[in-house]
Design a protein around this motif. Structure first.
Motif, short mmCIF file in Angstrom:
data_model
loop_
_atom_site.label_atom_id
_atom_site.label_comp_id
_atom_site.label_asym_id
_atom_site.label_seq_id
_atom_site.Cartn_x
_atom_site.Cartn_y
_atom_site.Cartn_z
N ARG A 18 19.49 3.47 0.77
CA ARG A 18 19.02 4.28 -0.35
C ARG A 18 19.55 3.80 -1.70
N LYS A 64 18.74 15.43 9.94
CA LYS A 64 17.63 15.56 8.98
C LYS A 64 16.61 14.44 9.10
N HIS A 101 14.46 25.34 -4.21
CA HIS A 101 15.45 24.32 -4.57
C HIS A 101 16.83 24.98 -4.57
N THR A 103 20.63 24.94 -5.63
CA THR A 103 21.54 24.32 -6.58
C THR A 103 22.76 25.22 -6.73
N SER A 110 21.47 24.23 -17.96
CA SER A 110 20.72 23.00 -18.19
C SER A 110 19.34 23.07 -17.53
C1 HQG Z 1 20.77 19.34 -10.15
C2 HQG Z 1 20.56 15.80 0.49
C3 HQG Z 1 21.42 19.89 -14.43
C4 HQG Z 1 20.14 19.71 -8.84
C5 HQG Z 1 20.07 17.22 0.40
C6 HQG Z 1 21.15 19.12 -7.86
C7 HQG Z 1 18.70 17.08 -0.19
C8 HQG Z 1 20.19 19.50 -12.55
C9 HQG Z 1 21.69 17.91 -8.60
C10 HQG Z 1 18.78 15.81 -0.99
C11 HQG Z 1 19.00 19.40 -13.32
C12 HQG Z 1 21.10 16.61 -8.10
C13 HQG Z 1 18.70 16.06 -2.47
C14 HQG Z 1 19.12 19.59 -14.72
C15 HQG Z 1 18.48 19.10 -11.26
N1 HQG Z 1 20.35 19.83 -15.23
N2 HQG Z 1 21.39 19.74 -13.11
N3 HQG Z 1 18.06 19.52 -15.53
N4 HQG Z 1 17.98 19.16 -12.50
N5 HQG Z 1 19.83 19.31 -11.28
O1 HQG Z 1 21.89 15.33 -4.61
O2 HQG Z 1 18.39 18.36 -4.43
O3 HQG Z 1 21.99 14.57 2.99
O4 HQG Z 1 20.29 14.32 -6.31
O5 HQG Z 1 20.00 21.11 -8.70
O6 HQG Z 1 20.11 17.88 1.62
O7 HQG Z 1 20.96 18.47 -4.35
O8 HQG Z 1 21.32 13.03 1.17
O9 HQG Z 1 19.70 16.47 -5.29
O10 HQG Z 1 22.19 20.02 -7.60
O11 HQG Z 1 17.66 17.02 0.72
O12 HQG Z 1 19.83 13.37 3.15
O13 HQG Z 1 21.32 18.07 -9.96
O14 HQG Z 1 20.04 15.22 -0.66
O15 HQG Z 1 20.06 15.14 1.60
O16 HQG Z 1 21.66 16.35 -6.84
O17 HQG Z 1 19.72 16.97 -2.85
P1 HQG Z 1 20.92 15.51 -5.72
P2 HQG Z 1 19.70 17.69 -4.25
P3 HQG Z 1 20.84 13.95 2.26
#
Ligand code: HQG
Length: 181
Positions: A18, A64, A101, A103, A110
């Motif tokens: 990745r 997953k 989603h 978070t 933000s």
């Molecule tokens: C947040 C794992 C501030 C967003 C999981 C998240 C999922 C913002 C973080 C997959 C924002 C990004 C993806 C904004 C988004 N300002 N914060 N404008 N927009 N965010 O890890 O969705 O184990 O890139 O809420 O289970 O947490 O890796 O995304 O908290 O399926 O396979 O910024 O990763 O899977 O975090 O997780 P990530 P995600 P795996």
């Protein structure tokens, strides 16, 4: 194979399929695929050898379904979650009416002002149900679940795709489509 070994191999795959294939001299094609033989050789060369049987076990047992082989079984890729540029070549699909989603509170100000952005990844990841979103949020602390009006987004021309492991992917979610708890 014990669970710790499975998790270690899975994390190794996440890192190199990745995010940083070049660290072990691996090349991915534009859709994120690499040959299994090249992966096994690169891992061995860089001091983390594992067998094809171990790889098969990690791919099929992964909670997953993060990784997938192609139809020949000779290539592998991560099904989603990339930070490097890949075109997974997934078709645009009509999403379910509502997506979720997960978070945490510290991001909410933000997100309220700029919506959901992909941050370090390729796409914003959305979950088909609250339970999954809850698990995603819990990785970072006390989860906060946002509800996305996917039907209206799609009607307004936003493109949704779904990965092989059921994660919904979209470029961004403007604040107008979000409901906060
Ligand atoms: C947040 C794992 C501030 C967003 C999981 C998240 C999922 C913002 C973080 C997959 C924002 C990004 C993806 C904004 C988004 N300002 N914060 N404008 N927009 N965010 O890890 O969705 O184990 O890139 O809420 O289970 O947490 O890796 O995304 O908290 O399926 O396979 O910024 O990763 O899977 O975090 O997780 P990530 P995600 P795996």
């Amino acid at each position: 194979m014990d669970d710790r070994r499975t998790v270690r191999i899975s994390k190794y795959l996440a890192k190199h399929l990745r995010h940083e294939p070049e660290r072990i001299g691996l090349t991915l094609d534009s859709a994120g695929w690499t040959s299994v033989a090249a992966l096994l050789a690169a891992a061995e060369r860089h001091g983390f050898p594992f067998t094809r049987a171990e790889l098969d076990h990690v791919v099929v047992s992964n909670d997953k379904r993060r990784y997938a082989f192609d139809e020949t079984g000779e290539r592998i890729r991560a099904s989603q979650g990339h930070s490097i540029k890949v075109d997974l070549d997934l078709p645009v699909q009509p999403p379910p009416p509502v997506l979720f989603h997960g978070t945490v509170g510290r991001f909410l100000d933000s997100i309220r002002s700029e919506g959901l952005r992909p941050m370090n990844r390729h796409d914003v990841h959305l979950s088909p149900d609250r339970e999954t979103a809850d698990r995603v949020g819990t990785r970072r602390g006390k989860p906060v679940i946002l509800v996305i009006d996917a039907a209206r987004m799609a009607a307004d021309g936003h493109e949704f795709r779904v990965s092989a492991n059921g994660v919904w992917l979209v470029n961004a979610v403007p604040p107008a489509y979000l409901t906060f708890p």
